[in-house]
Motif scaffolding. Structure first.
Motif, short mmCIF file in Angstrom:
data_model
loop_
_atom_site.label_atom_id
_atom_site.label_comp_id
_atom_site.label_asym_id
_atom_site.label_seq_id
_atom_site.Cartn_x
_atom_site.Cartn_y
_atom_site.Cartn_z
N ALA A 91 0.71 -1.25 0.11
CA ALA A 91 -0.14 0.22 -0.06
C ALA A 91 0.73 1.39 0.02
O ALA A 91 0.18 2.26 -0.06
CB ALA A 91 -1.01 0.30 1.05
N SER A 92 2.16 0.95 0.02
CA SER A 92 3.27 2.33 0.20
C SER A 92 3.85 2.36 -1.25
O SER A 92 4.40 3.39 -1.46
CB SER A 92 4.18 2.21 1.46
OG SER A 92 4.95 1.40 1.20
N GLY A 93 3.57 1.50 -2.08
CA GLY A 93 4.14 1.47 -3.52
C GLY A 93 5.46 0.75 -3.58
O GLY A 93 6.10 0.82 -4.48
N ILE A 94 5.90 -0.28 -2.61
CA ILE A 94 7.09 -0.99 -2.55
C ILE A 94 6.88 -2.26 -3.34
O ILE A 94 6.02 -2.87 -3.14
CB ILE A 94 7.57 -1.20 -1.17
CG1 ILE A 94 7.98 -0.02 -0.30
CG2 ILE A 94 8.84 -2.14 -1.08
CD1 ILE A 94 8.42 -0.18 1.00
N LEU A 133 -2.30 4.57 -6.29
CA LEU A 133 -2.48 4.65 -4.84
C LEU A 133 -3.22 6.07 -4.56
O LEU A 133 -3.87 6.05 -3.51
CB LEU A 133 -1.02 4.71 -4.22
CG LEU A 133 -0.29 3.13 -4.35
CD1 LEU A 133 1.29 3.06 -3.95
CD2 LEU A 133 -1.08 2.31 -3.40
N MET A 134 -2.49 7.18 -5.21
CA MET A 134 -3.17 8.51 -4.71
C MET A 134 -4.58 8.78 -5.03
O MET A 134 -5.34 9.07 -4.27
CB MET A 134 -2.39 9.56 -5.62
CG MET A 134 -0.96 9.62 -5.05
SD MET A 134 -0.83 10.24 -3.36
CE MET A 134 -1.68 11.94 -3.49
N GLU A 135 -5.01 8.08 -6.20
CA GLU A 135 -6.48 8.33 -6.79
C GLU A 135 -7.43 6.84 -6.16
O GLU A 135 -8.62 7.18 -6.09
CB GLU A 135 -6.58 7.98 -8.37
CG GLU A 135 -5.76 9.29 -8.99
CD GLU A 135 -6.53 10.61 -8.72
OE1 GLU A 135 -7.59 10.56 -8.41
OE2 GLU A 135 -5.78 11.64 -8.89
N GLU A 136 -6.80 5.62 -5.65
CA GLU A 136 -7.48 4.69 -5.23
C GLU A 136 -8.35 4.00 -6.40
O GLU A 136 -9.56 3.81 -6.17
CB GLU A 136 -8.10 4.92 -3.91
CG GLU A 136 -7.17 5.21 -2.70
CD GLU A 136 -7.65 4.88 -1.35
OE1 GLU A 136 -9.05 4.60 -1.24
OE2 GLU A 136 -7.14 5.10 -0.45
N ALA A 563 2.77 14.05 10.80
CA ALA A 563 2.35 12.78 10.32
C ALA A 563 3.29 12.26 9.23
O ALA A 563 3.77 11.05 9.11
CB ALA A 563 1.03 12.82 9.98
N VAL A 564 3.74 13.26 8.38
CA VAL A 564 4.50 12.91 7.13
C VAL A 564 5.73 12.51 7.37
O VAL A 564 6.48 11.40 6.94
CB VAL A 564 4.41 14.23 6.14
CG1 VAL A 564 5.41 13.86 5.04
CG2 VAL A 564 3.04 14.19 5.51
N ALA A 565 6.39 13.11 8.38
CA ALA A 565 7.65 12.80 9.02
C ALA A 565 7.69 11.35 9.61
O ALA A 565 8.78 10.66 9.45
CB ALA A 565 8.40 13.95 10.02
N SER A 566 6.59 11.13 10.52
CA SER A 566 6.65 9.92 10.97
C SER A 566 6.51 8.76 10.09
O SER A 566 6.78 7.72 10.41
CB SER A 566 5.27 9.87 12.09
OG SER A 566 5.20 8.50 12.67
N ALA A 567 5.78 9.14 8.88
CA ALA A 567 5.50 8.06 7.89
C ALA A 567 6.71 7.92 6.91
O ALA A 567 6.69 7.41 5.94
CB ALA A 567 4.25 8.50 7.21
N GLY A 568 7.79 8.66 7.24
CA GLY A 568 8.95 8.45 6.40
C GLY A 568 8.92 9.35 5.00
O GLY A 568 9.53 8.91 4.25
N GLY A 569 7.89 10.16 5.11
CA GLY A 569 7.74 11.01 3.75
C GLY A 569 6.76 10.30 3.04
O GLY A 569 6.43 10.84 1.91
N ASN A 570 6.17 9.16 3.48
CA ASN A 570 5.20 8.53 2.38
C ASN A 570 3.81 9.30 2.68
O ASN A 570 3.19 9.18 3.68
CB ASN A 570 4.97 7.18 3.16
CG ASN A 570 4.15 6.19 2.22
OD1 ASN A 570 3.07 6.85 1.71
ND2 ASN A 570 4.67 5.14 1.69
N ALA A 572 0.87 8.87 1.18
CA ALA A 572 -0.53 7.95 1.20
C ALA A 572 -0.34 7.42 2.67
O ALA A 572 -1.56 7.34 3.24
CB ALA A 572 -0.09 6.85 0.40
N ASP A 573 0.61 6.90 3.27
CA ASP A 573 0.82 6.62 4.82
C ASP A 573 0.08 7.52 5.78
O ASP A 573 -0.54 7.56 6.52
CB ASP A 573 2.00 6.10 5.10
CG ASP A 573 1.94 5.08 6.45
OD1 ASP A 573 1.00 4.71 6.84
OD2 ASP A 573 3.30 4.85 6.86
#
Length: 593
Positions: A91-94, A133-136, A563-570, A572-573
């Motif tokens: 779900a994060s694109g990996i 992922l962005m548009e779902e 929240a973005v920093a906590s998600a490592g820049g992801n 979507a997360d």
């Protein structure tokens, strides 16, 4: 700011004209990439995540890979020799898994379609995986529609996959040389994604009633059919895309219904009608009046006889139901639950560690509910005596013995417990909880190492609430549990307060805050700051009443940035953690209201 003029996209096979909606999605994606500062001309970072991270991602997504792998093989057979690859991401694109034509692999390696590669929009610009992922929503990105020049030789068709509750699982994608584009590719990808989603739903609801339906009876049993998962009391707990499309409802709206309120028929009526395997499809009416043809299917767990009552109650126990209810989207919780499912009920002692209020007792009770047929015998070790300790194992044969706060057990009682365990007194299961890592207590000489090794067959650690990524989903679940049927909402300032709070009391504190707020809200449908407990509001101050609305906006932006920093820049997360759309995150970060 306008984007630089792009070169003309190479024409699609057959001269097909792309719809306006497609052009809008590509343009919006390019604008997001521009806002993020993604370079179009620099060589893209093709380095995959490290081996340890990839192992964690694969472990977390084992179930998705298991369902997707055979479907990917079938999909690849349909596009073989088309210079393409079939790619599965989380779900994060990996990228989790990829297969493809040998003559395309060498070139594809340049754009990192191998496991561990990251294909989110912030990492790779506009691309089918990241944009889906962005548009779902299913997304085609062809040739120079890719934001990065290095990817212009690609054509990519991707479809996101959702679980029965609407949570994003990952993306299925076919990427190939843009000259090999075929209009059927997207259709094949979307059908394959549906197959994976339906398999997930079938596994989730294997011990529930499933209603398969379509407006045309001959479509039942095909990928076009709708499927609803229904509990014994008629609650709708899952649905596939076909169901949402035919009923013209969102997943959230659908789960507000019971089977009776949605289709006018209760569980008992379905059981009666389909008591015979030769029963014809049942005719039901959708909310808009459309006629549906439906077939009900239900399976009992292994070792249980299927009960077919005339009354509207289908008493079928659901395997893993209690543990499943604890999963609300946090990856660490999901992994922990998967570990417990593999060993629970096998005679392995389980040690649950975590801060006060993280839900250790709740997790232990869920393990007991799913894997034990006897009683749950609880010993509170902080107040245990020699007599209560001796009595507890005696009460537990064939049941579950839970040693709560086992690190608080006095040294003399530790020796007594070890002797009881060595005698084999407990029965089917042994569970322990502790607020502090038990290994630390052993290192400090406060806990016997031989007893530690007897108790720690599998050790799992519940994360504190401040580190969990599923706060919005957890809040939604608690609101629904504490105020069923009211569909309560949170005011924007309350969402900011909850997202920014440190939660020293963890989930227990969140539960108490929401329970108090619900009572204070009375008949109101929106919980505002004035409904929150005073001590909580004091811990999480907002600007004074005279502060401007801009200050509230600043708080929202600050919460989003954290929240973005906590998600490592992801992105979507981060959006999932905050319970908002990705577009909202981008808009706030760009300084727009």
């Amino acid at each position: 700011m306008r984007l630089p003029t792009r070169a003309a996209t190479p024409p699609l096979a057959g001269g097909l004209k792309l719809p306006e909606e497609h052009l809008r999605i590509i343009e919006q994606s390019h604008q997001r990439c521009l806002a993020l500062g993604v370079s179009r001309i620099e060589r893209p970072d093709i380095a995959p995540v490290n081996a340890a991270q990839l192992a964690t991602v694969r472990q977390r997504n084992r179930r998705l890979h298991a369902h997707a792998a055979p479907v990917m093989e079938m999909l690849h057979e349909q596009i073989v020799r088309s210079q393409s690859m079939v790619v599965l991401t989380d779900a994060s694109g990996i990228v989790i898994h990829s297969i493809g034509d040998d003559d395309f692999l060498a070139r594809a390696s340049k754009v990192a379609l191998q496991p561990g590669a990251v294909w989110s929009e912030p990492a790779k610009g506009t691309n089918a995986i990241g944009t889906a992922l962005m548009e779902e929503a299913p997304t085609l990105v062809h040739a120079d529609e890719h934001y990065l020049h290095a990817h212009h030789f690609l054509t990519c068709s991707a479809a996101p996959m959702l679980d029965p509750r609407g949570q994003l699982l990952g993306v299925l994608d076919v990427s190939g040389d843009h000259r090999s584009y075929h209009p059927h590719t997207m259709a094949l990808v979307k059908m394959s994604a549906r197959m994976i989603e339906n398999a997930w739903l079938a596994e989730d609801s294997r011990h529930l009633l499933r209603l398969h339906f379509h407006g045309r009876a001959e479509f039942i049993g095909t990928l076009m059919e709708g499927i609803l998962a229904v509990t014994a009391d008629g609650r709708i707990v899952g649905a596939n895309r076909g169901a949402l499309e035919q009923l013209k409802l969102s997943g959230a709206s659908l789960r507000q219904h019971t089977l009776a309120s949605l289709l006018g028929s209760g569980v008992g009526a379905l059981v009666d009608h389909f008591r015979s395997s030769l029963a014809p499809p049942l005719q039901l009416h959708a909310p808009g009046g459309a006629l549906l043809h439906a077939v009900a299917r239900f399976n009992a767990p292994e070792g249980h006889a299927l009960r077919m009552p005339a009354a509207p109650a289908l008493a079928l126990p659901a395997a893993d139901a209690a543990l499943a209810r604890l999963c609300t989207g946090d990856a660490r919780i999901d992994t922990l639950v998967q570990q417990l499912r593999r060993v629970a009920g096998q005679g392995v002692p389980l040690l649950i560690e975590g801060e006060t209020g993280t839900g250790k007792d709740l997790l232990a009770q869920a393990v007991h509910a799913d894997f034990s047929r006897g009683a749950l015998v609880v010993l509170r070790c902080a107040s245990a005596t020699s007599e209560s300790l001796a009595l507890s194992p005696a009460q537990a044969p064939g049941s579950t013995l839970l040693l709560d706060d086992v690190d608080a057990l006095a040294p003399p009682l530790q020796a007594q417990l070890l002797a009881l365990l060595q005698d084999g007194a407990p029965g089917a299961a042994l569970l322990c909880t502790t607020r502090h890592p038990l290994r630390d207590a052993v290192a400090q000489g406060r806990f016997r190492d031989d007893l530690f090794h007897r108790l720690a067959g599998l050790t799992v650690t519940l994360p504190p609430l401040r580190e969990r990524s599923d706060l919005p989903a957890l809040v939604r679940r608690l609101l629904d549990q504490l105020a069923p049927g009211r569909a309560l909402q949170l005011a924007p300032e309350v969402r900011v307060l909850l997202a920014g709070h440190g939660w020293p009391g963890n989930v227990r504190q969140l539960h108490n805050v929401l329970r108090t707020a619900i009572l204070m809200a009375g008949s109101d449908h929106v919980i505002s700051r004035e409904h929150l407990p005073e001590d909580f509001a004091a811990e999480s101050p907002l600007p004074a009443a005279t502060a401007s609305i801009q200050r509230l906006h600043d708080l929202e932006v600050d919460a989003i940035r954290r929240a973005v920093a906590s998600a490592g820049g992801n992105i979507a997360d981060a959006a999932r953690r905050l319970g908002v759309s990705r577009n909202t995150v981008y808009r706030k970060l760009r300084g727009k209201a």
